[in-house]
Write an enzyme that holds these catalytic residues in place. Structure first.
Site, PDB file in Angstrom:
ATOM      1  N   TRP A  73       1.288  -1.357  -0.221  1.00  0.00           N
ATOM      2  CA  TRP A  73       0.717   0.144  -0.253  1.00  0.00           C
ATOM      3  C   TRP A  73       0.831   0.952   0.409  1.00  0.00           C
ATOM      4  O   TRP A  73       0.494   2.993  -0.232  1.00  0.00           O
ATOM      5  CB  TRP A  73      -0.762   0.006   1.122  1.00  0.00           C
ATOM      6  CG  TRP A  73      -0.490   0.191   2.121  1.00  0.00           C
ATOM      7  CD1 TRP A  73       0.538  -0.885   3.136  1.00  0.00           C
ATOM      8  CD2 TRP A  73      -0.947   0.792   3.295  1.00  0.00           C
ATOM      9  NE1 TRP A  73       0.949  -0.254   4.403  1.00  0.00           N
ATOM     10  CE2 TRP A  73       0.062   0.982   4.405  1.00  0.00           C
ATOM     11  CE3 TRP A  73      -2.175   1.670   3.540  1.00  0.00           C
ATOM     12  CZ2 TRP A  73      -0.214   1.327   6.141  1.00  0.00           C
ATOM     13  CZ3 TRP A  73      -1.435   2.638   5.028  1.00  0.00           C
ATOM     14  CH2 TRP A  73      -0.818   2.661   6.404  1.00  0.00           C
ATOM     15  N   ASP A  74       2.150   1.298   0.189  1.00  0.00           N
ATOM     16  CA  ASP A  74       2.990   1.639   0.073  1.00  0.00           C
ATOM     17  C   ASP A  74       3.190   3.232  -1.035  1.00  0.00           C
ATOM     18  O   ASP A  74       3.153   3.713  -1.177  1.00  0.00           O
ATOM     19  CB  ASP A  74       4.464   1.470   0.276  1.00  0.00           C
ATOM     20  CG  ASP A  74       4.901   0.871   1.408  1.00  0.00           C
ATOM     21  OD1 ASP A  74       4.203  -0.487   2.070  1.00  0.00           O
ATOM     22  OD2 ASP A  74       5.519   0.552   2.187  1.00  0.00           O
ATOM     23  N   GLU A 100       0.605  -3.441  13.154  1.00  0.00           N
ATOM     24  CA  GLU A 100       0.434  -4.706  12.511  1.00  0.00           C
ATOM     25  C   GLU A 100       0.411  -4.864  14.301  1.00  0.00           C
ATOM     26  O   GLU A 100       0.597  -6.398  13.785  1.00  0.00           O
ATOM     27  CB  GLU A 100       1.772  -5.045  11.561  1.00  0.00           C
ATOM     28  CG  GLU A 100       1.211  -4.151  10.007  1.00  0.00           C
ATOM     29  CD  GLU A 100       2.553  -4.657   8.763  1.00  0.00           C
ATOM     30  OE1 GLU A 100       3.965  -4.611   9.553  1.00  0.00           O
ATOM     31  OE2 GLU A 100       2.118  -4.772   7.815  1.00  0.00           O
ATOM     32  N   LYS A 150       2.477   0.350  16.287  1.00  0.00           N
ATOM     33  CA  LYS A 150       3.773   0.048  15.494  1.00  0.00           C
ATOM     34  C   LYS A 150       3.929   1.678  15.273  1.00  0.00           C
ATOM     35  O   LYS A 150       4.699   1.796  14.902  1.00  0.00           O
ATOM     36  CB  LYS A 150       3.567  -0.880  14.906  1.00  0.00           C
ATOM     37  CG  LYS A 150       4.454  -1.286  13.702  1.00  0.00           C
ATOM     38  CD  LYS A 150       4.467  -2.540  12.825  1.00  0.00           C
ATOM     39  CE  LYS A 150       5.837  -1.973  12.193  1.00  0.00           C
ATOM     40  NZ  LYS A 150       5.953  -3.707  11.096  1.00  0.00           N
ATOM     41  N   GLN A 151       2.148   1.730  14.485  1.00  0.00           N
ATOM     42  CA  GLN A 151       2.549   3.384  13.030  1.00  0.00           C
ATOM     43  C   GLN A 151       1.171   3.892  13.139  1.00  0.00           C
ATOM     44  O   GLN A 151       0.691   2.981  13.893  1.00  0.00           O
ATOM     45  CB  GLN A 151       2.805   2.660  11.776  1.00  0.00           C
ATOM     46  CG  GLN A 151       1.826   1.474  11.649  1.00  0.00           C
ATOM     47  CD  GLN A 151       2.455   0.344  10.218  1.00  0.00           C
ATOM     48  OE1 GLN A 151       3.244  -0.275  10.589  1.00  0.00           O
ATOM     49  NE2 GLN A 151       2.422   1.334   9.359  1.00  0.00           N
TER      50      GLN A 151
END
Ligand code: IFM
Length: 731
Positions: A326-327, A468, A581-582
C-alpha cells in the site's frame, strides 16, 4: 541550492558501514538498482544489481526479485591486490552527486612505496535504462606493473537463492563479455553484456579469463609516473520480461559513446530537478534530506514500462520480496502525481492490470470482488508468506495474518485511482480498467460486511489495520473509513459511466447492474459503522482497544528479552497493550481531516502519538501531516525531518524477528514530499480546483517548488507570514 549540498560524502573505509552505504550511495534508473558498493566487493558485501519486476523462487524459499550477475566487479593488482579491505591506503572516499545521479570513488593505495590512485565514476543511464556506465582511471607516482581484471561476477548475492541454475557464456576476446543466467523456476532469463576498453599509454591487448565464477577481461600494463590508465566499461541488461518493449542491444565502451551517454544522463537529471526540486529557505538540512529522498524516488520510477509499480524497498535489494505494498498509493504516488503524472499513470495501471490476481485472491478466501495482494508481485500474485516473522527464541516461523487480514490494501488502490483522477483529470483510465477495479473493490468490501441479527449497522471484523502489532481486530477505524470511501468512490464513478467510450460502456453495463449496485453501495456507506470520537474526542482504534493495558512505549520495550524480538503477533510484547507500531487512527484522520473538528484531530494526535513506537518508516510522515491539520506545524517538523532523513541518515530497522528487512524507504521519502505538499504548503484539490492554505513551521522561511495539476505547471511559493501560497503558471 548550492551544488555542495547535493553531494553525499563518506571518507575512509569502515566495513561496518557496508550495508548502510549500499543504500546511501544507491544508483538506479527504474529498471535496475545498483547498491553503492565498491568494484572489488563481492556478495559478502551485499553487492547487488537489483532488477525491477522480475522474480524467481527457489525451493521453499520466498519468491523474490532477481539480482543480475554483478557487472561492476573489478580486481586491480600491483604486487598486491588493490582492495580497500586489505591494502593500506592514504585516502578513500565515496561521493554521490545526487544532482547528476553519478557516484564517484577515489582511493589512493600505498603499496611497495608507491602511491597508486584509483578513481572511478559510474552511473545508470536514465535515457536508456538497460545501460550502466563506469569509467576508472589509475595513476602511480612510480613505475608499476598493473594487472587489471574486470568483468561479471556470477556469484550473485541472494536472500533466498541461488536463483541462477545455469549460465550460458559468450565472451569475445575479453572485449565483450556476455552471460545469460537461467532461473530455478525455469521461467526467466537475465542477460548481461559488458563491453570493456582499456586506454593506456601503450597499446594493450585484452584477454579473457574465466575463474571463480567470474568472467573477466584482463590486461597487464606498465604504468609510469605521469601516465594514466583508463578503463571504460559499459554494461547492458536484458531480461525475459523485456519482450518487445526492451532493446537487446550490445554495449559499446568507446570514449565517444561514454561521453555522449554521460552528457545525456546529466541533462536528464537537470530537467528532472527543474520540475521537481523543492527549495526550503531557512533550513538547509531539511532541503538536502528532502531532495535526496526525491533523488531516490526518481531513481526507482518505472519509466520503461506502461504498467509497473514500485517495491516497498525500491530497487535496493530483495527485502520484502521486491513486492508492491500500500506504500505506493498511500505514500509514494503524490510525488509522481504532481511532478511526473505519466509515472503515476504507470503505477495505477499496474493495479488495473493485476485486477485478475486480486479477484482470484478474493475468490480464494470466499469473498466477492477484488482483494489485492498485500505483497504484490507480477500478475498481482501475493508473495506474502503465512509466516512473515521468525521467532527469535524458538527459531520457528510465526504465523502472521498480514496477507489474510490487511484488507485495507484494496482501499489503497481505490484511493490511488481517486487521487489520480482528481490530480490529472485524465479519465481515460476509467476505460482501461479503473471502472472495474473500483467496482470490484467495492464488491469486496461489501462482501466483508457483517450485521448482527437485529443489528442496524454493518461491521468489518477480523482485520489488521496499519498498526500490525494488533492482529485480527474488529472495526478498525482506518479500515472502516477507507471501506466507506471505496463505496462512495464507486458511486461517483457510476455517475461518470457516460464518460466511457460507447463500446466500453456497453460492456460495463452488461457486466454490472449499476442501478442495483448504486443502492447497495449507498446503503453500505450509510450503514457502515464508523467509530465516533468519545467525550474526550479520542476515537478507538478498534473494538476493545481501550481495554488494553495502558503502558508507555518504553515500558513495552523494556519487556523485550531480545532486541530482535517481534513486538506483535500472538505473544508480542505490544499485542495486549495500547502501544501501536505505526500511525493508524492518525493516518485516517490525516486523510479525512475535513470530516472532523480540529479538537478531534488534536485529541487523537495527543493520545496516539505517545503510544506509537514508530516501528515502521511509514509512521512519522502521517503524524507530521496530522500535526499540520491540527495547526501544529512546529510539531509536525521533527516527524517530517525524520521521514525525509530515513535514507540520508541510514541506520533504521534492519530486522523483523530474524528476517533481514534493510534497504531504502520509498514510502518515507514520498511521505516527506506529501508533508511539504499537503502539510506545509497546504495544497488540496477541492471540486477540481487547487487550494493552498500553508502552515509553515517556525524555522522555514520560504518554500518554492513546481507542480503539475491537470496538465498545467505551476510554481508554488509559500512564505512565512503570508496566509496563502502563490501559484504562478509556469512552463
Ligand atoms: O507496508 C508496510 C507496512 O505498513 C509496515 N511494514 C512494512 C510494509 C512495507 O513498507
Amino acid at each position: 541550492m548550492d551544488r555542495e549540498e547535493w553531494l553525499i560524502k563518506e571518507e575512509g573505509y569502515d566495513g561496518e558501514k557496508t550495508a548502510d552505504n549500499g543504500n546511501r550511495f544507491f544508483l538506479g534508473n527504474g529498471y535496475m538498482g545498483v547498491r553503492g558498493t565498491l568494484s572489488e566487493f563481492t556478495k559478502e558485501d551485499l553487492c547487488a544489481v537489483n532488477l525491477a519486476g522480475i522474480y524467481d523462487k527457489v525451493g521453499d524459499g520466498w519468491r523474490e526479485p532477481l539480482n543480475a550477475p554483478n557487472f561492476l566487479y573489478t580486481e586491480l593488482f600491483a604486487g598486491a591486490p588493490l582492495n580497500v579491505k586489505t591494502a593500506p591506503f592514504e585516502e578513500h572516499s565515496l561521493i554521490l552527486d545526487f544532482y547528476s545521479g553519478i557516484l564517484r570513488r577515489k582511493t589512493v593505495f600505498l603499496v611497495d612505496n608507491k602511491r597508486i590512485s584509483y578513481t572511478c565514476e559510474r552511473f545508470p543511464d536514465m535515457k536508456d535504462p538497460h545501460f550502466f556506465y563506469e569509467c576508472s582511471e589509475v595513476e602511480s607516482d612510480r613505475e608499476v606493473e598493473l594487472s587489471v581484471k574486470t568483468g561479471i561476477d556470477l556469484d550473485v548475492w541472494d536472500i533466498n537463492g541461488p536463483h541462477y541454475v545455469r549460465f550460458e557464456e559468450n565472451c569475445k576476446e575479453g572485449r565483450l563479455l556476455e552471460v545469460t543466467g537461467f532461473t530455478a523456476e525455469d521461467r526467466e532469463f537475465v542477460r548481461v553484456s559488458s563491453s570493456v576498453s582499456v586506454f593506456s599509454p601503450e597499446e594493450t591487448a585484452l584477454s579473457f579469463e574465466n575463474r571463480d565464477k567470474k568472467l573477466l577481461s584482463t590486461a597487464t600494463v606498465l604504468l609510469r609516473p605521469g601516465e594514466k590508465l583508463k578503463i571504460c566499461k559499459v554494461s547492458h541488461v536484458f531480461t525475459s520480461k523485456d519482450g518487445k518493449e526492451g532493446k537487446d542491444d550490445r554495449p559499446s565502451s568507446s570514449k565517444e559513446a561514454y561521453a555522449r551517454a554521460r552528457e545525456e544522463h546529466i541533462a536528464w537529471w537537470e530537467e528532472a530537478w527543474d520540475r521537481s526540486k523543492v527549495l526550503i529557505e531557512g533550513d538547509k538540512e531539511a532541503m538536502r534530506a528532502l531532495n535526496y529522498s526525491l533523488y531516490h524516488l526518481h531513481s526507482i520510477a518505472p519509466r520503461h514500462r506502461k504498467s509497473m509499480s514500485i517495491p516497498a524497498r525500491g530497487l535496493s535489494g530483495q527485502t520484502y520480496k521486491g513486492a508492491v505494498f500500500w506504500d505506493t498509493e498511500m505514500f509514494i504516488l503524490d510525488f509522481f502525481l504532481f511532478t511526473e503524472p505519466e509515472v503515476a499513470r504507470t503505477l495505477i495501471k499496474y493495479r488495473l492490470d493485476t485486477l485478475p490476481g486480486a479477484k482470484k485472491k478474493a475468490a480464494d478466501y470466499g469473498y466477492s470482488g477484488a482483494f489485492y495482494a498485500w505483497e504484490s508481485q507480477e500478475g498481482g500474485f501475493d508473495a506474502c508468506s503465512d509466516y512473515n516473522v521468525t521467532d527469535v527464541f524458538t527459531k520457528r516461523p510465526m504465523r502472521t495474518y498480514f496477507k489474510d487480514k490487511q484488507v485495507h490494501i484494496s482501499a489503497a488502490v481505490v484511493y490511488g485511482i481517486r487521487r489520480y483522477l482528481e490530480a490529472t483529470g485524465d479519465m481515460s483510465i476509467l476505460a482501461e480498467g479503473a471502472f472495474e477495479t473500483v467496482t470490484e473493490c467495492a464488491l469486496f468490501y461489501y462482501s466483508l460486511l457483517l450485521k448482527r441479527a437485529g443489528g442496524d449497522r454493518y461491521e468489518i471484523r477480523d482485520v489488521i489495520g496499519p498498526d500490525e502489532y494488533h492482529e485480527r481486530v474488529n472495526n478498525n477505524f482506518y479500515t472502516n473509513m477507507m471501506a466507506r470511501m471505496v463505496f462512495l468512490e464507486a458511486l461517483e464513478l457510476f455517475d461518470r459511466v457516460n464518460l466511457l467510450p460507447a463500446d466500453k460502456r456497453a460492456s460495463i453495463l452488461e457486466k454490472y447492474d449499476i442501478d442495483a449496485l448504486r443502492n447497495t453501495f449507498r446503503q453500505a456507506a450509510e450503514e457502515l459503522f464508523i467509530p465516533s470520537p468519545g467525550e474526550d474526542g479520542v476515537i478507538r482504534q478498534f473494538d476493545g482497544y481501550f481495554s488494553l493495558e495502558d503502558v508507555s512505549v518504553e515500558t513495552v520495550r523494556s519487556r523485550l528479552l531480545d532486541p530482535k524480538e517481534y513486538w506483535g503477533g500472538a505473544y508480542g510484547v505490544a499485542s495486549d497493550t495500547r502501544v501501536i507500531k505505526q500511525a493508524d487512527v492518525a493516518t485516517a484522520l490525516a486523510l479525512f481531516h475535513d470530516s472532523y473538528e480540529k479538537s478531534v484531530l488534536n485529541a487523537n494526535y495527543n493520545f496516539y502519538e505517545p503510544r506509537t513506537e514508530h516501528g515502521s518508516s511509514l509512521s512519522a510522515c502521517m503524524y507530521a501531516l496530522l500535526a499540520c491539520y491540527c495547526g501544529r506545524a512546529d510539531e509536525a517538523y521533527p516527524f517530517f525531518l525524520k521521514s525525509a532523513s530515513a535514507d540520508i541518515k541510514g541506520g533504521g530497522k534492519q530486522w523483523a524477528g530474524l528476517v533481514y528487512i534493510g534497504g531504502t524507504h520509498p514510502a518515507s521519502e514520498g511521505g516527506a514530499y506529501m508533508n511539504v505538499l499537503r502539510g506545509f504548503a497546504g495544497i488540496e484539490i477541492k471540486n477540481g480546483e487547487l487550494t493552498a492554505t500553508p502552515k509553515l513551521p517556525g524555522n522555514i522561511e520560504r518554500l518554492v517548488f513546481k507542480i503539475v495539476f491537470r496538465g498545467k505547471r505551476y510554481k508554488v511559493t509559500v512564505e512565512k507570514g503570508r496566509e496563502e501560497a502563490i501559484l504562478e503558471p509556469c512552463g
